[in-house]
Design a protein around this motif. Sequence first.
Motif, PDB file in Angstrom:
ATOM      1  N   SER A  65      -8.952  15.787  68.613  1.00 41.89           N
ATOM      2  CA  SER A  65      -9.358  15.291  69.675  1.00 41.89           C
ATOM      3  C   SER A  65      -8.085  15.396  70.780  1.00 41.89           C
ATOM      4  O   SER A  65      -8.232  15.129  72.057  1.00 41.89           O
ATOM      5  N   GLY A  66      -7.056  15.899  70.141  1.00 44.27           N
ATOM      6  CA  GLY A  66      -5.900  15.915  71.147  1.00 44.27           C
ATOM      7  C   GLY A  66      -6.108  17.005  72.127  1.00 44.27           C
ATOM      8  O   GLY A  66      -5.680  16.919  73.202  1.00 44.27           O
ATOM      9  N   PHE A  67      -6.862  18.190  72.052  1.00 42.50           N
ATOM     10  CA  PHE A  67      -7.257  19.292  72.804  1.00 42.50           C
ATOM     11  C   PHE A  67      -8.130  18.417  74.053  1.00 42.50           C
ATOM     12  O   PHE A  67      -8.172  19.255  75.202  1.00 42.50           O
ATOM     13  N   THR A  68      -8.655  17.298  73.868  1.00 47.96           N
ATOM     14  CA  THR A  68      -9.529  16.812  74.995  1.00 47.96           C
ATOM     15  C   THR A  68      -8.733  15.617  75.693  1.00 47.96           C
ATOM     16  O   THR A  68      -9.352  15.107  76.458  1.00 47.96           O
ATOM     17  N   SER A  69      -7.595  15.449  75.406  1.00 51.50           N
ATOM     18  CA  SER A  69      -6.793  14.365  75.767  1.00 51.50           C
ATOM     19  C   SER A  69      -5.891  14.722  77.279  1.00 51.50           C
ATOM     20  O   SER A  69      -5.955  16.209  77.323  1.00 51.50           O
ATOM     21  N   THR A  70      -6.047  14.094  77.892  1.00 49.53           N
ATOM     22  CA  THR A  70      -5.592  14.199  79.515  1.00 49.53           C
ATOM     23  C   THR A  70      -4.009  14.515  79.438  1.00 49.53           C
ATOM     24  O   THR A  70      -3.501  15.352  80.197  1.00 49.53           O
ATOM     25  N   ALA A  71      -3.246  14.051  78.444  1.00 48.72           N
ATOM     26  CA  ALA A  71      -1.915  14.526  78.129  1.00 48.72           C
ATOM     27  C   ALA A  71      -1.738  16.024  78.136  1.00 48.72           C
ATOM     28  O   ALA A  71      -0.833  16.604  78.801  1.00 48.72           O
ATOM     29  N   ILE A  72      -2.566  16.632  77.463  1.00 44.95           N
ATOM     30  CA  ILE A  72      -2.425  18.121  77.056  1.00 44.95           C
ATOM     31  C   ILE A  72      -2.694  18.891  78.436  1.00 44.95           C
ATOM     32  O   ILE A  72      -1.825  19.895  78.930  1.00 44.95           O
ATOM     33  N   TRP A  73      -3.554  18.481  79.386  1.00 43.35           N
ATOM     34  CA  TRP A  73      -3.613  18.882  80.770  1.00 43.35           C
ATOM     35  C   TRP A  73      -2.480  18.712  81.571  1.00 43.35           C
ATOM     36  O   TRP A  73      -2.248  19.423  82.416  1.00 43.35           O
ATOM     37  N   LEU A  74      -1.865  17.633  81.425  1.00 43.99           N
ATOM     38  CA  LEU A  74      -0.800  17.112  82.259  1.00 43.99           C
ATOM     39  C   LEU A  74       0.369  18.194  81.535  1.00 43.99           C
ATOM     40  O   LEU A  74       1.052  18.606  82.645  1.00 43.99           O
ATOM     41  N   ILE A  75       0.231  18.412  80.419  1.00 40.65           N
ATOM     42  CA  ILE A  75       1.635  19.236  79.988  1.00 40.65           C
ATOM     43  C   ILE A  75       1.482  20.688  80.530  1.00 40.65           C
ATOM     44  O   ILE A  75       2.112  21.295  80.935  1.00 40.65           O
ATOM     45  N   PHE A  76       0.204  21.292  80.404  1.00 43.38           N
ATOM     46  CA  PHE A  76      -0.270  22.476  80.635  1.00 43.38           C
ATOM     47  C   PHE A  76       0.079  22.673  82.368  1.00 43.38           C
ATOM     48  O   PHE A  76       0.710  23.752  82.715  1.00 43.38           O
ATOM     49  N   SER A  77      -0.353  21.579  83.131  1.00 50.08           N
ATOM     50  CA  SER A  77       0.022  21.629  84.615  1.00 50.08           C
ATOM     51  C   SER A  77       1.640  21.563  84.943  1.00 50.08           C
ATOM     52  O   SER A  77       1.896  22.409  85.583  1.00 50.08           O
ATOM     53  N   GLY A  78       2.263  20.911  84.013  1.00 43.76           N
ATOM     54  CA  GLY A  78       3.704  20.869  84.172  1.00 43.76           C
ATOM     55  C   GLY A  78       4.268  22.196  83.875  1.00 43.76           C
ATOM     56  O   GLY A  78       5.029  22.598  84.560  1.00 43.76           O
ATOM     57  N   MET A  79       3.778  22.956  82.875  1.00 43.20           N
ATOM     58  CA  MET A  79       4.274  24.157  82.608  1.00 43.20           C
ATOM     59  C   MET A  79       4.250  25.109  83.752  1.00 43.20           C
ATOM     60  O   MET A  79       4.873  26.167  84.188  1.00 43.20           O
ATOM     61  N   VAL A  80       2.960  25.332  84.455  1.00 45.06           N
ATOM     62  CA  VAL A  80       2.957  25.945  85.728  1.00 45.06           C
ATOM     63  C   VAL A  80       3.604  25.475  86.914  1.00 45.06           C
ATOM     64  O   VAL A  80       4.276  26.505  87.461  1.00 45.06           O
ATOM     65  N   LEU A  81       3.621  24.113  86.813  1.00 48.11           N
ATOM     66  CA  LEU A  81       4.654  23.761  88.063  1.00 48.11           C
ATOM     67  C   LEU A  81       6.099  24.256  87.388  1.00 48.11           C
ATOM     68  O   LEU A  81       6.794  24.663  88.681  1.00 48.11           O
ATOM     69  N   GLY A  82       6.576  24.261  86.431  1.00 50.71           N
ATOM     70  CA  GLY A  82       7.834  24.654  86.273  1.00 50.71           C
ATOM     71  C   GLY A  82       8.082  26.021  86.381  1.00 50.71           C
ATOM     72  O   GLY A  82       9.270  26.454  86.909  1.00 50.71           O
ATOM     73  N   ALA A  83       7.015  26.896  86.094  1.00 53.81           N
ATOM     74  CA  ALA A  83       7.287  28.256  86.182  1.00 53.81           C
ATOM     75  C   ALA A  83       7.252  28.590  87.794  1.00 53.81           C
ATOM     76  O   ALA A  83       8.060  29.435  88.308  1.00 53.81           O
ATOM     77  N   ALA A  84       6.431  27.877  88.523  1.00 55.71           N
ATOM     78  CA  ALA A  84       6.578  27.949  90.007  1.00 55.71           C
ATOM     79  C   ALA A  84       7.827  27.632  90.575  1.00 55.71           C
ATOM     80  O   ALA A  84       8.613  28.432  91.350  1.00 55.71           O
ATOM     81  N   ILE A  85       8.510  26.502  90.076  1.00 58.87           N
ATOM     82  CA  ILE A  85       9.791  26.060  90.625  1.00 58.87           C
ATOM     83  C   ILE A  85      10.742  27.310  90.421  1.00 58.87           C
ATOM     84  O   ILE A  85      11.714  27.371  91.122  1.00 58.87           O
TER      85      ILE A  85
END
Length: 446
Positions: A65-85
């Motif tokens: 169920s963790g894979f369907t959590s919004t927290a996972i997608w927020l973390i994933f998004s944060g990694m992409v934003l961090g890479a862009a920064i």
Amino acid sequence: MALACLVLVLFPPAMLSQEQTLALSLVIMAITLWATALLPEYLTALLFFLAAMLFNVADASVVFSGFTSTAIWLIFSGMVLGAAIKDTGLGDRIAGTLGRNLEHSYPMLISGIVIACVVLGFFMPSSIGRAVMMVPIAMALADRCQLVSGSKGRTGVALAAAFGCHLPTFAILPSNIPNMVLVGAAETIYGTSFNYTSYLLLHFPLLGVVKAALVIWLILRFFPDQVKPHPSDVSLPSALNSAQKLLIMVLSAALLFWMTDSFHGINPAWVGLSAAVFLLLPRVGVVDNKSFAAQVNLGILLFISAILGLGAIINATGLGAMLGEALINVLPLAPGRDFVNFVSLILSAFLTGILTTLPGVPAVLTPIAGDLAQQSGWSLEAVLMTQVIGFSTILFPYQSGPLVVAMLLARESVISTLKLTFPLVAITLLFLVPLDYLWWKLLGWI
């Protein structure tokens, strides 16, 4: 050993079904491995998933169920934003701007990072989102101050960003997941809602300001270092390039949507994912395939998914409900024993967080808060608010996803957080809890 004794007291073997025994064994295994760091976090996560499915501890929909959590997608998004920064050089530019004020001394650097993270907590509702935005900037500051990999100072900078984004912001109502779980459960079960200002007044002076000051002091105590003058021949270009301008626009739009989520109702995770997908588009070109492969850490996603799955298993197998009932029976609550009641309720939330992780605390304790209020002679609101002190007191890093995410994003050892969490727990229980009791009495909450 202490954890095993606690489990035996709260969950006597004779009370457990076969399914619950398997679930409890799995929980103890995962918590022990995460707490001791005997295996990498992602490998423990994979073992957790494997054991849960092989022994049929719960349905796959619960285990994963963790894979369907919004927290996972927020973390994933944060990694992409961090890479862009990082890739656009925006992190270095921001670090250069901040560095002019913070690079004069190591204490000033650590204090400035913590304070900036706490201030961001008033505007950005997700501690993981704050971490993935601030960690790349903080590590760029560490580079600017020539705090090299493996040095105490670099670890101290990572800890300042990790703890600053998370720990003091428990005192700000919408800024952490456990806070929102508590608010949602209280409103659903009891029809009780909390005022932003009264919540802030109750918690921020001690859990916010004092905790932030303690974090700064402990980092300076256990991770001392000195900053080195920034080379004068290294300078940033005066004008922003096109990629930096575009990224600033995307980050500004995301921050605006994060700050106004109560108005438009769009989950912060989908705001972050929208920004991440846009930055990954081929014609945009801010984050290319090579950078994506190098900087998006699947191990973090596996680890957080396992933590969330662990909490789901605890609830699905009835272990959470049993824990709540056991606490009702063992807590020495009685009308007129205000300090004993205060300490008991805080300890119950603190110990529950060790077994269920932080978001599990309000999930387990809120349904029995009415019974606890009746036993203690307190108001329901006061009983509910003691949870905040309990789940903001973190002993092991696995309890807090944002803390782990921040350290892994900084490429620093998660185990180094124990040098802060252990003394913080001791100081909180010995000094801050009595001070909090006096503060609550002064405000008329108890």
